[in-house]
Design a protein around this motif. Structure first.
Motif, PDB file in Angstrom:
ATOM      1  N   ASN A   8      78.393  72.769  67.405  1.00  0.00           N
ATOM      2  CA  ASN A   8      77.031  73.274  67.645  1.00  0.00           C
ATOM      3  C   ASN A   8      75.958  72.196  67.547  1.00  0.00           C
ATOM      4  OD1 ASN A   8      78.084  75.858  68.003  1.00  0.00           O
ATOM      5  ND2 ASN A   8      77.864  76.366  65.825  1.00  0.00           N
ATOM      6  N   VAL A  19      82.575  77.061  60.768  1.00  0.00           N
ATOM      7  CA  VAL A  19      82.207  78.120  61.702  1.00  0.00           C
ATOM      8  C   VAL A  19      82.160  79.422  60.910  1.00  0.00           C
ATOM      9  CG1 VAL A  19      82.915  79.422  63.752  1.00  0.00           C
ATOM     10  CG2 VAL A  19      83.239  76.949  63.679  1.00  0.00           C
ATOM     11  N   ASP A  23      82.168  84.898  63.385  1.00  0.00           N
ATOM     12  CA  ASP A  23      82.245  84.431  64.765  1.00  0.00           C
ATOM     13  C   ASP A  23      83.236  85.284  65.546  1.00  0.00           C
ATOM     14  OD1 ASP A  23      81.465  81.787  66.443  1.00  0.00           O
ATOM     15  OD2 ASP A  23      83.455  82.505  67.007  1.00  0.00           O
ATOM     16  N   PRO A  65      76.416  77.284  77.373  1.00  0.00           N
ATOM     17  CA  PRO A  65      75.507  76.729  76.380  1.00  0.00           C
ATOM     18  C   PRO A  65      75.144  75.271  76.596  1.00  0.00           C
ATOM     19  CG  PRO A  65      77.711  76.949  75.473  1.00  0.00           C
ATOM     20  CD  PRO A  65      77.734  77.603  76.819  1.00  0.00           C
ATOM     21  N   ILE A  93      84.482  77.509  73.379  1.00  0.00           N
ATOM     22  CA  ILE A  93      83.187  78.188  73.350  1.00  0.00           C
ATOM     23  C   ILE A  93      83.438  79.664  73.097  1.00  0.00           C
ATOM     24  CG2 ILE A  93      81.112  78.790  74.649  1.00  0.00           C
ATOM     25  CD1 ILE A  93      81.496  76.248  76.285  1.00  0.00           C
ATOM     26  N   GLY A  96      80.059  83.810  69.783  1.00  0.00           N
ATOM     27  CA  GLY A  96      79.204  83.359  68.696  1.00  0.00           C
ATOM     28  C   GLY A  96      79.036  84.305  67.525  1.00  0.00           C
ATOM     29  N   PRO A 111      73.373  83.097  69.476  1.00  0.00           N
ATOM     30  CA  PRO A 111      73.847  81.718  69.669  1.00  0.00           C
ATOM     31  C   PRO A 111      75.367  81.667  69.823  1.00  0.00           C
ATOM     32  CG  PRO A 111      72.276  81.836  67.851  1.00  0.00           C
ATOM     33  CD  PRO A 111      72.615  83.253  68.222  1.00  0.00           C
ATOM     34  N   GLN A 112      75.825  80.979  70.864  1.00  0.00           N
ATOM     35  CA  GLN A 112      77.255  80.789  71.051  1.00  0.00           C
ATOM     36  C   GLN A 112      77.752  79.660  70.135  1.00  0.00           C
ATOM     37  OE1 GLN A 112      76.396  81.021  75.563  1.00  0.00           O
ATOM     38  NE2 GLN A 112      78.621  81.109  75.416  1.00  0.00           N
ATOM     39  N   THR A 113      79.054  79.649  69.914  1.00  0.00           N
ATOM     40  CA  THR A 113      79.667  78.597  69.114  1.00  0.00           C
ATOM     41  C   THR A 113      80.382  77.625  70.040  1.00  0.00           C
ATOM     42  OG1 THR A 113      79.984  80.058  67.216  1.00  0.00           O
ATOM     43  CG2 THR A 113      81.355  78.087  67.317  1.00  0.00           C
TER      44      THR A 113
END
Length: 284
Positions: A8, A19, A23, A65, A93, A96, A111-113
């Motif tokens: 990120n 993470v 998630d 992202p 990806i 999130g 927010p995506q990871t």
């Protein structure tokens, strides 16, 4: 040496990377991934992997992202920081976090990871790879195998079945026909004709597959994209697999029965030679 990884937007020592437990990649396998090979410190077929990544994200209604140029910069930086000569860069990806566990997707602005790390694999581009043996197993995966998701439980089970049987990998079979290997595309050669399953939702649209078939046609080799059975494979002159982590590798036995001369054939050897040569030229 401790690897540097990317999480990120940050480059971190691998033992400091974290993470969230919420998630969706962890809770729901709600994510996609790519693995890009590295030869001579450069990325192989990056454009192809970036394009497939964009498609996978789109098929799952996930956003992109990072731009392609931003992803390329991160890949190159990780290769540099970890001094990778031969190996690969893993990218994942997910949809999130943070959000409480729910089957319904979180809001689109969640927010995506984004996670990337490298793996060093000296000898990846060796001229003569160790041939492998495979077993056949029923394909019990979900129907959208063309999307490169992180849902890899059944392929992992397949590799363990192969290991228990004294083999290296498994070819999956559905409705009597081979789909693909647990982490690779499958091929046979009969009368110097290369035969591999046609593209569809049933198999992953391999980046290495696309390159190898293009090189084969350019070399005036005959290619036929169609279904084939395990019995047909056992009677083939050659068999092989392709993937970003094994390039072109001969298969010399299926379910304990020898394929061809049991050592790998000339078509697979020539395709591997061409693939590595051309990949070195085009790597970025």
């Amino acid at each position: 040496m401790t690897r540097t990884v990317y999480v990120n937007g940050q480059y971190l020592p691998e033992d400091e990377a974290k993470v969230s437990i919420f998630d969706r990649g962890f809770l729901m396998a709600d994510g996609v991934y790519e693995v890009t090979s590295v030869i001579g410190g450069k990325l192989v077929d990056f454009d192809g992997h970036a394009t497939r990544l964009e498609r996978s994200l789109s098929e799952l209604d996930m956003g992109q992202p990072l731009t392609k140029d931003e992803l390329l910069e991160v890949h190159r930086e990780l290769v540099r920081l970890n001094e990778i000569d031969e190996g690969g860069v893993y990218l994942q990806i997910t949809r999130g976090a943070p959000a409480d566990r729910d089957f319904v997707f979180p809001p689109a602005d969640t927010p995506q990871t984004v996670v990337l790390f490298t793996q060093s694999k000296p000898g990846l581009s060796a001229a003569t790879p160790k041939p492998i043996s495979v077993i056949s197993i029923e394909d019990q995966r979900w129907g959208r195998r063309d999307i490169k998701t992180v849902q890899l439980l059944y392929p992992s089970l397949g590799k363990m079945m192969a290991k228990a049987a004294g083999a290296d990998d498994a070819w999956m079979v559905e409705d009597g026909f081979v789909t693909e290997g647990t982490s690779n595309n499958a091929y046979i050669v009969k009368g110097r004709k290369i035969i591999t399953r046609h593209l569809g939702n049933e198999i992953l649209h391999g980046i290495t597959r696309a390159a190898v078939l293009r090189f084969a046609r350019e070399a005036q080799m005959e290619v036929e994209e169609r279904n084939f059975t395990i019995d047909e494979a056992k009677e083939a002159d050659e068999a092989f697999i392709t993937s970003a982590t094994m390039f072109v590798t001969p298969v010399v036995a299926i379910d304990g029965e020898q394929i061809g001369n049991g050592e790998g054939g000339g078509i697979a050897a020539r395709l591997r030679e061409i693939y590595i040569e051309e990949s070195r030229k085009a790597a970025v």
